[in-house]
Design a protein around this motif. Structure first.
Motif, mmCIF file in Angstrom:
data_model
loop_
_atom_site.group_PDB
_atom_site.id
_atom_site.type_symbol
_atom_site.label_atom_id
_atom_site.label_comp_id
_atom_site.label_asym_id
_atom_site.label_seq_id
_atom_site.Cartn_x
_atom_site.Cartn_y
_atom_site.Cartn_z
ATOM 1 N N THR A 152 0.736 -1.300 -0.052
ATOM 2 C CA THR A 152 0.024 -0.122 -0.065
ATOM 3 C C THR A 152 0.858 1.258 0.008
ATOM 4 N N LEU A 153 1.688 1.207 0.803
ATOM 5 C CA LEU A 153 2.743 2.434 1.066
ATOM 6 C C LEU A 153 3.461 2.740 -0.226
ATOM 7 N N VAL A 155 2.867 1.040 -3.557
ATOM 8 C CA VAL A 155 2.177 1.142 -4.867
ATOM 9 C C VAL A 155 1.383 2.278 -4.993
ATOM 10 N N ALA A 156 0.490 2.720 -3.857
ATOM 11 C CA ALA A 156 -0.577 3.678 -4.138
ATOM 12 C C ALA A 156 -0.070 4.953 -4.365
#
Lengths: 195, 195
Positions: A152-153, A155-156
């Motif tokens: 999450t950290l 790719v987003a």
DNA sequence: AAAACAGAAATGAATATTCATTTCTCAATG
DNA sequence: CATTGAGAAATGAATATTCATTTCTGTTTT
């Protein structure tokens, strides 16, 4: 002028579909418009694909695979930090080189063009990336966090930046991408070892 | 059983539209299906809205406004770090309470349902959030970075998590959200002052 | 009575899909 | 070398579908 090979025709259709979708969105894209843009007859599209849906699915899978291939190419980088940095920047290289392709997979992804089975079949892409991140955790480069958190950290923000870049919503300098990566790195890096 | 008030009818239509879109996507959503799901006649929808497009636009604006309202409610928090944390968690509270609404604004946003004018009219939402972040930078809580970079670092992971949560792609515990926020905070926090 | 609604059918425009016909390529034949 | 005839590709007009929208009638509510 010689008749184009079937493959050339396919490429023309692909390019036209991608451009049409990137421009107007999935919903407003008609087979007729794609054909016109590709400079072929409507019927020609049905020589290559079973249906409009089939066309969207096949081309989506194609581009998604190409995109993924570039990203996981970073896996052979020995240094884990370099590997992750490379993943990031390969992604921007793709967006730079093929902004329409990127928009296409964004739109098509949101519009759920794939069948459940097809979606399953490309789940391995996620697995591969997860494995790369796990490696970086295991060798102590990245903090001991759940892989899904690291994903999450990492790719987003990258996808978010890529989207603004593809849409040219605002200028996006190399410096801005660099600084964003450095900051993302802060959020996932293992704490510095006390000396 | 008393006849529902016009407002109740409207709410039934809204709920049906949202459910339909969240389930099948914008493209596959038909007026007939929405009416059936809402338990009203097709014509009834046209008493409330001018067209399918109008229906999508009005309900999108409604939900988007509600969503935004919750997030900026954090603005009155005196501590900047608390303010930002609150923005984050209000968002998850919304997704928890109304996952379909969240999916709806995601899909509708990607499908560009708004006219250019409408899109301009809600641009203030972005401005308000930018102002909140700017405040946190100005008072030294958040690092001296371009606001757009902070926005990316802050908003993108939150939306990413919210999406997985809404889609129930995987279990998403409170602990996982907490830890993700703490990590995001590392990426945007001002360096600790040397004492 | 007036307004809102259900229910159901009809309209019409958009557009996905089909298919009979034409065009092209190229290797075999004379 | 010129001709020919498969077979593959491509065409684009015709057809079939899908759906948004409208229009009825009869009923219920205020």
């Amino acid at each position: 002028m010689p008749r184009p090979t079937p493959d050339q025709t396919l490429q023309k259709i692909r390019a036209a579909l991608v451009a049409e979708v990137a421009e107007k969105g999935i919903g407003a894209t008609s087979v007729g418009a794609v054909a016109k843009r590709a400079g072929v007859a409507t019927g020609t599209i049905y020589l290559q694909f079973d249906s409009k849906e089939d066309m969207l699915q096949k081309i989506y899978l194609q581009i998604k695979t190409e995109f993924h291939g570039l990203i996981v190419a970073a896996a052979d980088e020995p240094s884990s930090k370099e590997m992750i940095r490379k993943m990031w920047f390969e992604m921007f290289a793709f967006v730079d080189a093929h902004p329409l392709d990127f928009m296409f997979i964004e739109y098509a992804g949101a519009a759920q063009v794939l069948t459940a089975k097809q979606a399953k079949d490309i789940a391995y892409t996620q697995t591969e990336i997860t494995a790369m991140i796990q490696r970086a955790i295991d060798d102590g480069t990245v903090a001991e966090l759940p892989v899904s958190v690291v994903t999450t950290l990492l790719v987003a923000p990258a996808m978010h930046l890529a989207r603004t870049k593809a849409l040219r919503l605002e200028k996006l300098s190399k410096a801005q991408v660099d600084i964003t990566f450095e900051r993302v790195w802060l959020s996932i890096a293992a704490a510095a070892q006390p000396s």
